[in-house]
Design a protein around this motif. Structure first.
Motif, PDB file in Angstrom:
ATOM      1  N   TYR A 187       5.060   6.047   5.000  1.00 61.35           N
ATOM      2  CA  TYR A 187       5.794   5.034   5.764  1.00 61.35           C
ATOM      3  C   TYR A 187       5.900   5.423   7.237  1.00 61.35           C
ATOM      4  CZ  TYR A 187       9.638   8.308   5.015  1.00 61.35           C
ATOM      5  OH  TYR A 187      10.409   9.443   4.975  1.00 61.35           O
ATOM      6  N   LEU A 188       6.059   6.725   7.495  1.00 60.05           N
ATOM      7  CA  LEU A 188       6.139   7.211   8.882  1.00 60.05           C
ATOM      8  C   LEU A 188       4.775   7.091   9.562  1.00 60.05           C
ATOM      9  CD1 LEU A 188       7.988   8.543  10.988  1.00 60.05           C
ATOM     10  CD2 LEU A 188       7.243  10.765  10.103  1.00 60.05           C
ATOM     11  N   GLY A 189       3.711   7.428   8.830  1.00 54.70           N
ATOM     12  CA  GLY A 189       2.361   7.346   9.379  1.00 54.70           C
ATOM     13  C   GLY A 189       1.967   5.924   9.752  1.00 54.70           C
ATOM     14  N   ILE A 190       2.386   4.944   8.923  1.00 57.18           N
ATOM     15  CA  ILE A 190       2.078   3.541   9.210  1.00 57.18           C
ATOM     16  C   ILE A 190       2.690   3.123  10.539  1.00 57.18           C
ATOM     17  CG2 ILE A 190       2.537   1.160   8.470  1.00 57.18           C
ATOM     18  CD1 ILE A 190       2.312   2.165   5.564  1.00 57.18           C
ATOM     19  N   PHE A 191       3.975   3.425  10.715  1.00 64.14           N
ATOM     20  CA  PHE A 191       4.665   3.008  11.936  1.00 64.14           C
ATOM     21  C   PHE A 191       4.157   3.753  13.167  1.00 64.14           C
ATOM     22  CE2 PHE A 191       8.071   1.401   9.049  1.00 64.14           C
ATOM     23  CZ  PHE A 191       8.050   0.086   9.494  1.00 64.14           C
ATOM     24  N   ILE A 192       3.914   5.052  13.020  1.00 66.80           N
ATOM     25  CA  ILE A 192       3.458   5.829  14.178  1.00 66.80           C
ATOM     26  C   ILE A 192       2.072   5.379  14.627  1.00 66.80           C
ATOM     27  CG2 ILE A 192       2.657   8.134  14.879  1.00 66.80           C
ATOM     28  CD1 ILE A 192       5.090   9.285  13.507  1.00 66.80           C
ATOM     29  N   SER A 193       1.163   5.155  13.676  1.00 68.97           N
ATOM     30  CA  SER A 193      -0.185   4.703  14.057  1.00 68.97           C
ATOM     31  C   SER A 193      -0.127   3.343  14.746  1.00 68.97           C
ATOM     32  CB  SER A 193      -1.096   4.643  12.827  1.00 68.97           C
ATOM     33  OG  SER A 193      -0.568   3.773  11.843  1.00 68.97           O
ATOM     34  N   TYR A 236      -5.557   4.613   8.915  1.00 67.98           N
ATOM     35  CA  TYR A 236      -4.601   5.617   8.424  1.00 67.98           C
ATOM     36  C   TYR A 236      -4.482   5.542   6.901  1.00 67.98           C
ATOM     37  CZ  TYR A 236      -0.262   7.930   7.261  1.00 67.98           C
ATOM     38  OH  TYR A 236       0.665   8.744   6.663  1.00 67.98           O
ATOM     39  N   LEU A 237      -4.273   4.337   6.374  1.00 66.67           N
ATOM     40  CA  LEU A 237      -4.097   4.166   4.931  1.00 66.67           C
ATOM     41  C   LEU A 237      -5.345   4.570   4.154  1.00 66.67           C
ATOM     42  CD1 LEU A 237      -2.196   0.749   4.853  1.00 66.67           C
ATOM     43  CD2 LEU A 237      -1.267   2.976   4.233  1.00 66.67           C
ATOM     44  N   PHE A 238      -6.517   4.151   4.623  1.00 67.42           N
ATOM     45  CA  PHE A 238      -7.762   4.510   3.934  1.00 67.42           C
ATOM     46  C   PHE A 238      -7.996   6.016   3.966  1.00 67.42           C
ATOM     47  CE2 PHE A 238      -9.534   0.037   4.711  1.00 67.42           C
ATOM     48  CZ  PHE A 238      -9.271  -0.340   3.403  1.00 67.42           C
ATOM     49  N   SER A 239      -7.773   6.634   5.119  1.00 68.20           N
ATOM     50  CA  SER A 239      -8.003   8.078   5.255  1.00 68.20           C
ATOM     51  C   SER A 239      -7.085   8.871   4.346  1.00 68.20           C
ATOM     52  CB  SER A 239      -7.794   8.519   6.710  1.00 68.20           C
ATOM     53  OG  SER A 239      -8.713   7.893   7.561  1.00 68.20           O
ATOM     54  N   ARG A 240      -5.810   8.467   4.283  1.00 64.88           N
ATOM     55  CA  ARG A 240      -4.854   9.169   3.414  1.00 64.88           C
ATOM     56  C   ARG A 240      -5.236   8.982   1.938  1.00 64.88           C
ATOM     57  NH1 ARG A 240      -3.563  12.948   4.009  1.00 64.88           N
ATOM     58  NH2 ARG A 240      -1.957  12.866   2.419  1.00 64.88           N
ATOM     59  N   SER A 241      -5.648   7.767   1.577  1.00 67.03           N
ATOM     60  CA  SER A 241      -5.985   7.510   0.177  1.00 67.03           C
ATOM     61  C   SER A 241      -7.235   8.277  -0.238  1.00 67.03           C
ATOM     62  CB  SER A 241      -6.186   6.014  -0.066  1.00 67.03           C
ATOM     63  OG  SER A 241      -7.276   5.525   0.676  1.00 67.03           O
ATOM     64  N   ILE A 262       7.075  -2.768   3.619  1.00 66.49           N
ATOM     65  CA  ILE A 262       6.745  -2.182   4.924  1.00 66.49           C
ATOM     66  C   ILE A 262       5.504  -2.851   5.513  1.00 66.49           C
ATOM     67  CG2 ILE A 262       5.813  -0.109   6.060  1.00 66.49           C
ATOM     68  CD1 ILE A 262       7.707   1.554   4.437  1.00 66.49           C
ATOM     69  N   VAL A 263       4.442  -2.947   4.697  1.00 66.59           N
ATOM     70  CA  VAL A 263       3.187  -3.543   5.154  1.00 66.59           C
ATOM     71  C   VAL A 263       3.389  -5.011   5.515  1.00 66.59           C
ATOM     72  CG1 VAL A 263       0.894  -4.263   4.375  1.00 66.59           C
ATOM     73  CG2 VAL A 263       1.673  -1.930   3.952  1.00 66.59           C
ATOM     74  N   SER A 264       4.135  -5.755   4.668  1.00 62.01           N
ATOM     75  CA  SER A 264       4.378  -7.176   4.925  1.00 62.01           C
ATOM     76  C   SER A 264       5.135  -7.380   6.230  1.00 62.01           C
ATOM     77  CB  SER A 264       5.180  -7.795   3.775  1.00 62.01           C
ATOM     78  OG  SER A 264       4.501  -7.660   2.560  1.00 62.01           O
ATOM     79  N   THR A 265       6.163  -6.555   6.433  1.00 65.01           N
ATOM     80  CA  THR A 265       6.971  -6.669   7.658  1.00 65.01           C
ATOM     81  C   THR A 265       6.135  -6.359   8.890  1.00 65.01           C
ATOM     82  OG1 THR A 265       8.946  -6.002   6.408  1.00 65.01           O
ATOM     83  CG2 THR A 265       9.063  -5.857   8.812  1.00 65.01           C
ATOM     84  N   LEU A 266       5.388  -5.269   8.833  1.00 68.77           N
ATOM     85  CA  LEU A 266       4.580  -4.864   9.980  1.00 68.77           C
ATOM     86  C   LEU A 266       3.506  -5.911  10.294  1.00 68.77           C
ATOM     87  CD1 LEU A 266       3.947  -2.597  12.035  1.00 68.77           C
ATOM     88  CD2 LEU A 266       2.358  -1.653  10.359  1.00 68.77           C
ATOM     89  N   TYR A 267       2.849  -6.406   9.261  1.00 67.89           N
ATOM     90  CA  TYR A 267       1.779  -7.392   9.471  1.00 67.89           C
ATOM     91  C   TYR A 267       2.342  -8.683  10.067  1.00 67.89           C
ATOM     92  CZ  TYR A 267      -2.504  -9.988   8.594  1.00 67.89           C
ATOM     93  OH  TYR A 267      -3.657 -10.720   8.757  1.00 67.89           O
ATOM     94  N   THR A 268       3.493  -9.099   9.568  1.00 69.04           N
ATOM     95  CA  THR A 268       4.128 -10.313  10.085  1.00 69.04           C
ATOM     96  C   THR A 268       4.461 -10.169  11.566  1.00 69.04           C
ATOM     97  OG1 THR A 268       5.085 -10.765   7.911  1.00 69.04           O
ATOM     98  CG2 THR A 268       6.069 -11.904   9.781  1.00 69.04           C
TER      99      THR A 268
END
Length: 460
Positions: A66-72, A111-116, A141-147
């Motif tokens: 969750y931190l990585g998503i927001f920071i990236s 970020y998500l692909f690399s971590r997975s 988290i993803v829905s909020t950020l994308y919106t």
């Protein structure tokens, strides 16, 4: 760190180049769009390169998803739009928000692909619990950020954010719920039963992309001639596919987090069991050693009282070493050898001229480590299986060779051999196996027996 940065730069450059190739190929279907891409190709490259680079670097440094998503996302926004303010005369202001938003999505997806991918390599087949909490949490988290990104990029005075929110809800809400449910159960099956899971997962992404491409073609084909054009195609796909891919990647990571938790619990349990097993093996030594030598002492008291006194004194020193090493699993070779010399002298005192030994260990080997009291076990095993007297003397040589301690003796086997359980050698092998993958090497021929014990090089 330098290697990570170089790898990230290479991957980012390649990814940006592929995006530009795709844009050029697609834009060739529309003259105006193609001209725009050609004119601003360096700007497109810069925005996407920044997004990919931040996504790759963040994936190496930040493990909390969750931190990585927001920071990236935030870093990409700050860098790209900071550069735009500095070089506004070079960039294309009327498209900055849309391309900038695309670069932010590229960063988060990277970020998500690399971590997975990094985490998937560690996962073995087996039962994985359903990660309900993490999956739902990442979905929000993803829905909020994308919106936020989508509405911010497209809203204007002519098209206020409320209209875009309604549009986003209409086109993605039902789709995202259905994809979430399918992915949630599909990934459980993949991680539990599929060996070539990378192929299965990439195939799933491809199927999702193909699905939206087909829906797009059918939709615009029904609207009449000219409705299916490159602008509509890209608008349709960019509004849906990145969001769906982010949901799939976040569910995949949820399973990997769950797997990691399960594995950690198993490792703690295995470590605890290993410690108990090792302690049981170690606890077999002292009583066994004491029992054997008390029997010797009893016979010496009757035969030679003075010799029995000297033997008992040496025995007390050696047993003290056993007690000192009770909480120490490995020791320096030179310390273990010093103890073994005392033990060999004890045996020499017991067998006299029928027992001979020599020790030749190089200084480098002396500074390495070995499992404590393991040498004494080997020597006790030699005594147990051989006749030792004036007419059948035994010669024991202790040397070092190629990161091993070598104990060699001539064989004078007892005539009436008792069927031994070979617990001594088994115990030695099992104790050493707790500290190294190197195997105990045994060479047993008609005339000689040798055993090689691996030396340990402990990290400072």
């Amino acid at each position: 760190m330098k290697k990570i940065i170089l790898q990230s730069l290479k991957k980012s450059a390649l990814s940006s180049f592929l995006v530009l190739i795709a844009l050029l190929l697609l834009s060739s279907l529309d003259d105006d769009f193609h001209t725009n891409v050609i004119t601003n190709i360096l700007d497109y490259f810069g925005f996407f390169f920044t997004g990919f680079l931040i996504g790759f670097l963040t994936s190496y440094k930040i493990k909390a998803i969750y931190l990585g998503i927001f920071i990236s996302a935030i870093l990409t926004f700050v860098v790209n739009f900071g550069l735009n303010e500095l070089f506004s005369n070079l960039l294309f202001p009327y498209r900055v928000k849309i391309v900038g938003a695309a670069s932010i999505l590229a960063s988060v997806l990277t970020y998500l692909f690399s971590r997975s991918i990094a985490s998937s390599k560690k996962v073995k087949l087996g039962t994985v619990a359903y990660p309900f909490t993490n999956s739902i949490f990442f979905y929000f988290i993803v829905s909020t950020l994308y919106t936020i990104i989508f509405v911010w990029a497209l809203s204007s005075e002519a098209s206020p954010y409320k209209e875009w929110l309604r549009f986003l809800y209409n086109i993605l809400f039902i789709d995202s719920i259905v994809i979430f449910i399918i992915t949630f159960f599909l990934f459980r099956f993949i991680y539990q039963y599929v060996e070539k899971r990378a192929i299965a997962i990439y195939s799933y992404y491809f199927i999702i992309l193909s699905y939206y491409l087909l829906i797009c073609f059918f939709k615009y084909d029904n609207l009449g001639e000219g409705a299916m054009n490159i602008r509509n195609l890209m608008s349709y796909l960019l509004a849906r596919v990145p969001f769906i891919f982010m949901i799939i990647a976040s569910i995949q990571i949820s399973y990997l987090i769950q797997y990691s938790k399960n594995e950690k619990k198993q490792l703690i349990q295995q470590s605890f069991e290993s410690q108990l097993n090792y302690q049981q093996l170690k606890n077999q030594l002292a009583p066994h050693f004491l029992f054997n030598n008390i029997n010797v002492l009893t016979s010496l008291i009757e035969e030679n009282p003075l010799k029995a006194i000297r033997f008992s004194e040496n025995l007390s020193h050696i047993y003290r070493y056993f007690l000192e090493q009770e909480k120490q699993d490995v020791v320096l070779v030179k310390k273990e050898v010093a103890f073994v010399k005392s033990y060999l002298e004890l045996l020499k005192d017991r067998f006299e001229i029928g027992f001979n030994f020599s020790i030749a260990i190089d200084e480098q080997s002396e500074e390495k480590h070995i499992v404590s009291t393991i040498l004494q076990q080997v020597l006790e095993n030699i005594v147990k299986h051989n006749i030792i007297n004036k007419t059948s003397p035994i010669d024991i040589k202790i040397t070092s060779s190629d990161n091993y301690l070598v104990i060699e003796n001539n064989k004078t086997p007892k005539l009436k051999t008792i069927q031994h359980s070979k617990k001594g050698i088994k115990n030695i092998k099992m104790r050493i196996a707790y500290f190294t993958d190197q195997k105990v090497i045994i060479d047993n021929n008609k005339t000689h027996y040798s055993i090689k014990l691996p030396l340990l090089e402990l990290a400072e």
